[in-house]
Design an enzyme around this catalytic site. Structure first.
Site, short mmCIF file in Angstrom:
data_model
loop_
_atom_site.label_atom_id
_atom_site.label_comp_id
_atom_site.label_asym_id
_atom_site.label_seq_id
_atom_site.Cartn_x
_atom_site.Cartn_y
_atom_site.Cartn_z
N HIS A 1 24.13 -8.57 19.06
CA HIS A 1 25.14 -8.02 19.99
C HIS A 1 26.49 -7.93 19.29
O HIS A 1 27.19 -6.93 19.40
CB HIS A 1 25.29 -8.93 21.22
CG HIS A 1 24.09 -8.98 22.11
ND1 HIS A 1 23.58 -10.15 22.61
CD2 HIS A 1 23.30 -7.98 22.63
CE1 HIS A 1 22.53 -9.89 23.40
NE2 HIS A 1 22.34 -8.59 23.41
N LYS B 1 15.49 -10.59 35.06
CA LYS B 1 14.88 -11.77 34.40
C LYS B 1 15.59 -13.05 34.83
O LYS B 1 16.77 -13.03 35.19
CB LYS B 1 15.01 -11.62 32.88
CG LYS B 1 14.29 -10.41 32.32
CD LYS B 1 14.65 -10.20 30.86
CE LYS B 1 15.29 -8.84 30.62
NZ LYS B 1 15.89 -8.66 29.32
N ARG C 1 17.02 -1.04 18.99
CA ARG C 1 16.26 -1.76 17.96
C ARG C 1 14.92 -1.11 17.68
O ARG C 1 14.52 -0.96 16.54
CB ARG C 1 15.99 -3.21 18.41
CG ARG C 1 17.19 -4.10 18.39
CD ARG C 1 16.97 -5.31 19.25
NE ARG C 1 16.82 -4.91 20.64
CZ ARG C 1 16.75 -5.75 21.66
NH1 ARG C 1 16.74 -7.04 21.45
NH2 ARG C 1 16.66 -5.31 22.90
N SER D 1 17.62 -11.77 22.85
CA SER D 1 17.99 -13.00 23.57
C SER D 1 16.73 -13.75 23.99
O SER D 1 16.67 -14.98 23.89
CB SER D 1 18.83 -12.65 24.81
OG SER D 1 20.01 -11.99 24.44
P1 ADP Z 1 20.15 -5.66 28.87
O1 ADP Z 1 19.54 -6.83 29.55
O2 ADP Z 1 21.12 -4.86 29.67
O3 ADP Z 1 19.19 -4.81 28.05
P2 ADP Z 1 20.92 -7.18 26.56
O4 ADP Z 1 21.88 -8.30 26.70
O5 ADP Z 1 19.50 -7.55 26.29
O6 ADP Z 1 21.13 -6.32 27.85
O7 ADP Z 1 21.40 -6.17 25.46
C1 ADP Z 1 22.53 -5.35 25.60
C2 ADP Z 1 22.42 -4.19 24.64
O8 ADP Z 1 22.39 -4.67 23.31
C3 ADP Z 1 21.15 -3.35 24.80
O9 ADP Z 1 21.50 -2.00 24.55
C4 ADP Z 1 20.25 -3.86 23.71
O10 ADP Z 1 19.32 -2.87 23.29
C5 ADP Z 1 21.25 -4.16 22.63
N1 ADP Z 1 20.80 -5.17 21.68
C6 ADP Z 1 20.27 -6.38 21.94
N2 ADP Z 1 19.95 -7.04 20.80
C7 ADP Z 1 20.27 -6.20 19.77
C8 ADP Z 1 20.16 -6.28 18.34
N3 ADP Z 1 19.61 -7.34 17.74
N4 ADP Z 1 20.60 -5.22 17.62
C9 ADP Z 1 21.10 -4.14 18.24
N5 ADP Z 1 21.23 -3.99 19.58
C10 ADP Z 1 20.82 -5.01 20.34
#
Ligand code: ADP
Length: 163
Positions: free
Chosen positions: A21, A45, A94, A132
């Protein structure tokens, strides 16, 4: 319609905020004048950290970043964007499965407000495996997550394991 200042909004649940992030936020900040990391309250979730903890941790991680601020919202993202005059959503990609989900979300948001654009930043290869969910699972099983999350997040996760 053009906004005066190029502000990008990076929304997510961030449970917890990872180095993946962080990489997306910093790259967005090198393109836009300002970046708003927008923490969502609702998630389908089950969360490890509650809303205020997630916000506090991200604020700590980004405290020295002058052009990045942290905000939070409840409800529909597109309503929050409209209310605040924000026009650009940044999301990270990703995998192909990310793409399918993100594509659907971007189209839905566009249907609700065609002035709001969604831009995608492709993950840096060293973070492409990081999520996450995976990090929470590794932590639960006692693995080392110190390189996967920023230090304030690491400290907080350690406290949960060893209160
Ligand atoms: P959500 O639950 O809204 O998908 P996340 O907290 O999982 O939110 O992720 C927010 C954004 O960051 C999403 O667009 C996700 O694809 C992106 N993201 C999460 N991990 C990574 C990573 N390792 N590299 C690039 N983008 C990421």
């Amino acid at each position: 319609m053009k906004s005066q200042k190029m502000i990008a909004v990076y929304p997510g649940f961030f449970d917890p905020f990872t180095v993946g992030h962080l990489n997306i936020v910093k790259r967005a900040a090198s393109i836009f004048e300002e970046v708003v990391v927008l923490v969502a309250s609702d998630s389908p979730k089950k969360a490890m950290f509650d809303f205020s903890d997630r916000i506090a941790m991200i604020r700590e991680v980004l405290q020295s970043e002058k052009y990045i601020r942290v905000e939070s919202f409840e409800g529909l993202l597109i309503d929050y964007m409209k209310k605040n005059g924000y026009q650009v959503i940044v999301r990270g990609l990703r995998t192909v499965s990310d793409y399918e989900y993100e594509f659907q979300m971007a189209q839905a948001n566009r249907t609700m407000d065609e002035d709001v654009e969604t831009l995608f930043l492709v993950t840096a290869p060293q973070y492409s495996h990081l999520s996450s969910t995976l990090i929470k699972e590794i932590a639960r099983l006692g693995g080392d997550i110190s390189k996967m999350v920023p230090l304030p997040v690491y400290n907080k996760m350690k406290k949960i394991k060893n209160p």
